[in-house]
Design a protein around this motif. Structure first.
Motif, mmCIF file in Angstrom:
data_model
loop_
_atom_site.group_PDB
_atom_site.id
_atom_site.type_symbol
_atom_site.label_atom_id
_atom_site.label_comp_id
_atom_site.label_asym_id
_atom_site.label_seq_id
_atom_site.Cartn_x
_atom_site.Cartn_y
_atom_site.Cartn_z
ATOM 1 N N ALA A 1 0.735 -1.223 -0.097
ATOM 2 C CA ALA A 1 -0.050 -0.147 -0.022
ATOM 3 C C ALA A 1 0.963 1.247 -0.022
ATOM 4 C CB ALA A 1 -0.796 -0.003 1.228
ATOM 5 N N ARG A 2 1.871 1.442 0.737
ATOM 6 C CA ARG A 2 3.033 2.402 0.921
ATOM 7 C C ARG A 2 3.318 2.602 -0.677
ATOM 8 N NH1 ARG A 2 4.759 6.184 0.422
ATOM 9 N NH2 ARG A 2 5.970 7.525 1.555
ATOM 10 N N ALA A 3 3.676 1.700 -1.309
ATOM 11 C CA ALA A 3 4.395 1.790 -2.566
ATOM 12 C C ALA A 3 3.363 2.474 -3.611
ATOM 13 C CB ALA A 3 4.838 0.528 -3.125
ATOM 14 N N PHE A 4 2.009 1.729 -3.455
ATOM 15 C CA PHE A 4 1.018 2.370 -4.243
ATOM 16 C C PHE A 4 0.688 3.595 -4.237
ATOM 17 C CE2 PHE A 4 -3.578 3.003 -5.041
ATOM 18 C CZ PHE A 4 -3.654 2.506 -6.272
ATOM 19 N N ALA A 5 0.709 4.295 -2.749
ATOM 20 C CA ALA A 5 0.550 5.669 -2.445
ATOM 21 C C ALA A 5 1.481 6.617 -3.177
ATOM 22 C CB ALA A 5 0.770 5.997 -0.886
ATOM 23 N N SER A 6 2.610 6.355 -3.299
ATOM 24 C CA SER A 6 3.492 7.128 -4.121
ATOM 25 C C SER A 6 3.506 6.925 -5.496
ATOM 26 C CB SER A 6 4.926 7.089 -3.535
ATOM 27 O OG SER A 6 5.029 7.506 -2.272
ATOM 28 N N ALA A 7 3.559 5.746 -5.998
ATOM 29 C CA ALA A 7 3.466 5.581 -7.455
ATOM 30 C C ALA A 7 2.062 5.742 -8.125
ATOM 31 C CB ALA A 7 3.700 3.865 -7.617
ATOM 32 N N ARG A 8 0.789 5.648 -7.525
ATOM 33 C CA ARG A 8 -0.285 5.684 -7.949
ATOM 34 C C ARG A 8 -1.138 6.949 -7.789
ATOM 35 N NH1 ARG A 8 -1.915 0.882 -10.431
ATOM 36 N NH2 ARG A 8 -3.869 2.111 -11.023
ATOM 37 N N LEU A 9 -0.788 7.521 -6.481
ATOM 38 C CA LEU A 9 -1.868 8.467 -5.727
ATOM 39 C C LEU A 9 -0.785 9.728 -5.816
ATOM 40 C CD1 LEU A 9 -3.323 6.826 -2.815
ATOM 41 C CD2 LEU A 9 -4.177 6.566 -5.407
ATOM 42 N N GLY A 10 0.333 9.753 -6.100
ATOM 43 C CA GLY A 10 1.014 10.867 -6.198
ATOM 44 C C GLY A 10 1.428 11.617 -4.733
ATOM 45 N N ASP B 1 7.060 10.421 -1.550
ATOM 46 C CA ASP B 1 7.864 9.126 -1.724
ATOM 47 C C ASP B 1 9.015 9.626 -0.692
ATOM 48 O OD1 ASP B 1 9.152 7.031 -2.098
ATOM 49 O OD2 ASP B 1 9.638 7.278 -4.365
ATOM 50 N N ASN B 2 8.858 9.155 0.652
ATOM 51 C CA ASN B 2 9.841 9.305 1.617
ATOM 52 C C ASN B 2 9.932 8.231 2.813
ATOM 53 O OD1 ASN B 2 7.831 9.619 3.397
ATOM 54 N ND2 ASN B 2 7.704 11.923 2.962
ATOM 55 N N GLY B 3 10.529 8.363 3.821
ATOM 56 C CA GLY B 3 10.721 7.126 4.722
ATOM 57 C C GLY B 3 9.442 7.008 5.693
ATOM 58 N N SER B 4 8.545 7.758 5.602
ATOM 59 C CA SER B 4 7.348 7.556 6.265
ATOM 60 C C SER B 4 6.695 6.407 6.106
ATOM 61 C CB SER B 4 6.450 8.757 6.131
ATOM 62 O OG SER B 4 6.764 9.950 6.858
ATOM 63 N N ALA C 1 -4.247 0.492 5.132
ATOM 64 C CA ALA C 1 -3.973 1.083 3.948
ATOM 65 C C ALA C 1 -4.712 2.406 3.864
ATOM 66 C CB ALA C 1 -4.370 0.382 2.616
ATOM 67 N N ALA C 2 -5.701 2.663 4.382
ATOM 68 C CA ALA C 2 -6.469 4.250 4.375
ATOM 69 C C ALA C 2 -5.785 4.857 5.122
ATOM 70 C CB ALA C 2 -7.965 3.821 4.713
ATOM 71 N N LEU C 3 -5.330 4.429 6.247
ATOM 72 C CA LEU C 3 -4.602 5.389 7.272
ATOM 73 C C LEU C 3 -3.225 5.960 6.658
ATOM 74 C CD1 LEU C 3 -3.953 6.652 10.013
ATOM 75 C CD2 LEU C 3 -2.795 4.519 10.488
ATOM 76 N N ILE C 4 -2.502 5.192 5.789
ATOM 77 C CA ILE C 4 -1.419 5.464 5.269
ATOM 78 C C ILE C 4 -1.564 6.640 4.104
ATOM 79 C CG2 ILE C 4 0.492 4.758 3.601
ATOM 80 C CD1 ILE C 4 0.476 2.001 5.228
ATOM 81 N N GLU D 1 -7.947 9.754 1.325
ATOM 82 C CA GLU D 1 -7.953 8.405 1.807
ATOM 83 C C GLU D 1 -8.857 7.690 0.892
ATOM 84 O OE1 GLU D 1 -10.359 6.895 5.853
ATOM 85 O OE2 GLU D 1 -9.014 8.426 6.207
ATOM 86 N N ARG D 2 -10.410 7.978 0.882
ATOM 87 C CA ARG D 2 -11.301 7.314 0.355
ATOM 88 C C ARG D 2 -11.137 6.901 -1.161
ATOM 89 N NH1 ARG D 2 -16.639 10.214 2.573
ATOM 90 N NH2 ARG D 2 -16.033 10.378 4.815
ATOM 91 N N GLU D 3 -10.865 7.924 -1.880
ATOM 92 C CA GLU D 3 -10.585 7.706 -3.309
ATOM 93 C C GLU D 3 -9.336 6.994 -3.493
ATOM 94 O OE1 GLU D 3 -10.964 7.544 -7.610
ATOM 95 O OE2 GLU D 3 -12.372 8.050 -5.998
ATOM 96 N N GLY D 4 -8.299 7.081 -2.798
ATOM 97 C CA GLY D 4 -6.884 6.321 -2.811
ATOM 98 C C GLY D 4 -7.397 4.668 -2.284
ATOM 99 N N LEU D 5 -8.182 4.500 -1.455
ATOM 100 C CA LEU D 5 -8.766 3.194 -1.069
ATOM 101 C C LEU D 5 -9.499 2.463 -2.088
ATOM 102 C CD1 LEU D 5 -8.669 0.831 1.104
ATOM 103 C CD2 LEU D 5 -10.567 1.880 2.109
ATOM 104 N N ARG D 6 -10.179 3.268 -2.855
ATOM 105 C CA ARG D 6 -10.969 2.778 -3.827
ATOM 106 C C ARG D 6 -10.100 2.375 -5.017
ATOM 107 N NH1 ARG D 6 -12.980 3.589 -8.886
ATOM 108 N NH2 ARG D 6 -11.661 5.491 -8.839
#
Length: 358
Positions: free
Chosen positions: A75-84, A87-90, A183-186, A212-217
């Protein structure tokens, strides 16, 4: 938050975010003591961090922990690659803090008002709560405010954002959630790092809640899964509506000019009405689904109602903004940033216009 409040409805309430920085800008014994405990708590959290990948690769770790952490990294990789998202250490580090909550937030209001006691912080601006790393400190502060006649409520926080100042860790407090909620929290907390407007909690939390909502969808769709539990979302929204309706009636009551004892009795009757309306909805429409019983049946006051609405107020506006941006995350973030640069009055007008035209 007490264990009786471990319900999904309140996940968002427990994620109010504030960076713990800038203690040196303030003075006074009580203020220094307060910021001292924040500094000590944040340093302890930073000290406890370990690289997630190191734990995943360590066969000495519990298999369940390694599996959960591995799923978070997807989910963390998806957040940066697909949701913009940044991309850091968090959320690529983990900390077991050996307690159920990382921070306890204290909310306070006058007895006959829903206006919160606010606190202003460097970077974060003014917010409607104070955070404590020790439950005893939060309860002690609440007791002192109670002696002044204020309504108070203490809620446990399972995660918070430092807005990118540090690499925020995954916490043991978060791993009791299922994969979707984690995943939603991230997505939510990384959204705060993407955009944060000091002093406008409703804007910040609504923005992060939409991401969070659109990202989770999109996250679920990328794995060939349906959008999620619509029934649970509907129940959560209806409970929120009951609480917001109660707040509106209380605001009218507090502006009525009734004598104090009459107002105090009417206030208690409003809270009992909330409980009756909830029970009727639960039994009539939810088939006895009782996940929210403990929160509703527990002690009620103004402060307990404060967090409701903060996360949802402008979500439809951000949904409209996302559609206007053609579903492009970069374009959406740019338009959201432009809103954030407006004055409070103009930003509110713009959001109201988006709501009206959604």
């Amino acid at each position: 938050m007490p264990t009786t409040l471990l319900i999904e409805m309140l996940d968002r309430v427990r994620r109010l975010s504030v960076p713990l920085l800038g203690a040196w800008l303030l003075s006074g014994c009580s203020t220094l003591d307060y910021y001292g405990q924040l500094a000590r708590g944040q340093l302890a959290l930073l000290y406890a961090r370990q690289p997630v990948q190191k734990l995943i690769d360590d066969p000495a770790q519990a298999p369940e922990l390694r599996q959960r952490l591995a799923r978070t990294q997807e989910a963390r990789a998806f957040a940066s690659a697909r949701l913009g998202l940044p991309d850091n250490g968090s959320y690529r580090v983990y900390a077991d803090i050996q307690r159920p909550y990382v921070v306890w937030n204290l909310f306070a209001t006058p007895e006959f008002s829903l206006q919160p006691q606010t606190h202003c912080f460097p970077v974060a601006g003014c917010v409607a709560y104070r955070g404590y790393y020790e439950l005893g400190r939060a309860r002690g502060a609440a007791a002192l405010l109670g002696q002044e006649g204020l309504d108070t409520w203490v809620g446990g926080v399972e995660a918070y954002s430092t807005l990118g100042w540090f690499d925020d860790p995954l916490l043991n407090t978060m791993l009791r959630w299922d994969d979707d909620r984690l995943a939603a929290l991230i997505f939510h907390e990384l959204a705060h790092q993407r955009l944060y407007v000091p002093g406008d909690t409703a804007f910040n939390e609504s923005f992060a809640s939409f991401v969070e909502r659109e990202g989770l969808r999109q996250w679920r769709a990328s794995r060939g899964l349906a959008s999620g539990d619509d029934a649970e979302s509907e129940r959560r929204d209806r409970l929120t509506r009951l609480v917001l309706d109660t707040r509106e009636r209380l605001e009218r009551l507090y502006a009525s000019g009734l004598p104090i004892e009459s107002m105090r009795q009417a206030k208690a009757e409003e809270f009992e009405r909330l409980r009756r309306d909830y029970r009727a909805m639960r039994d009539r429409d939810w088939g006895g689904f009782n996940r929210y019983d403990a929160w509703v049946e527990g002690p009620m006051n103004n402060a307990k109602l404060l967090p409701f609405g903060l996360y949802d107020q402008w979500v439809p506006a951000f949904s409209a903004l996302f559609r206007a941006a053609g579903g492009s995350w970069p374009a959406f973030y740019q338009r959201a940033r432009e809103l954030g640069e407006l004055s409070q009055q103009k930003r509110t007008q713009a959001l109201e216009s988006l709501m009206a035209n959604r």
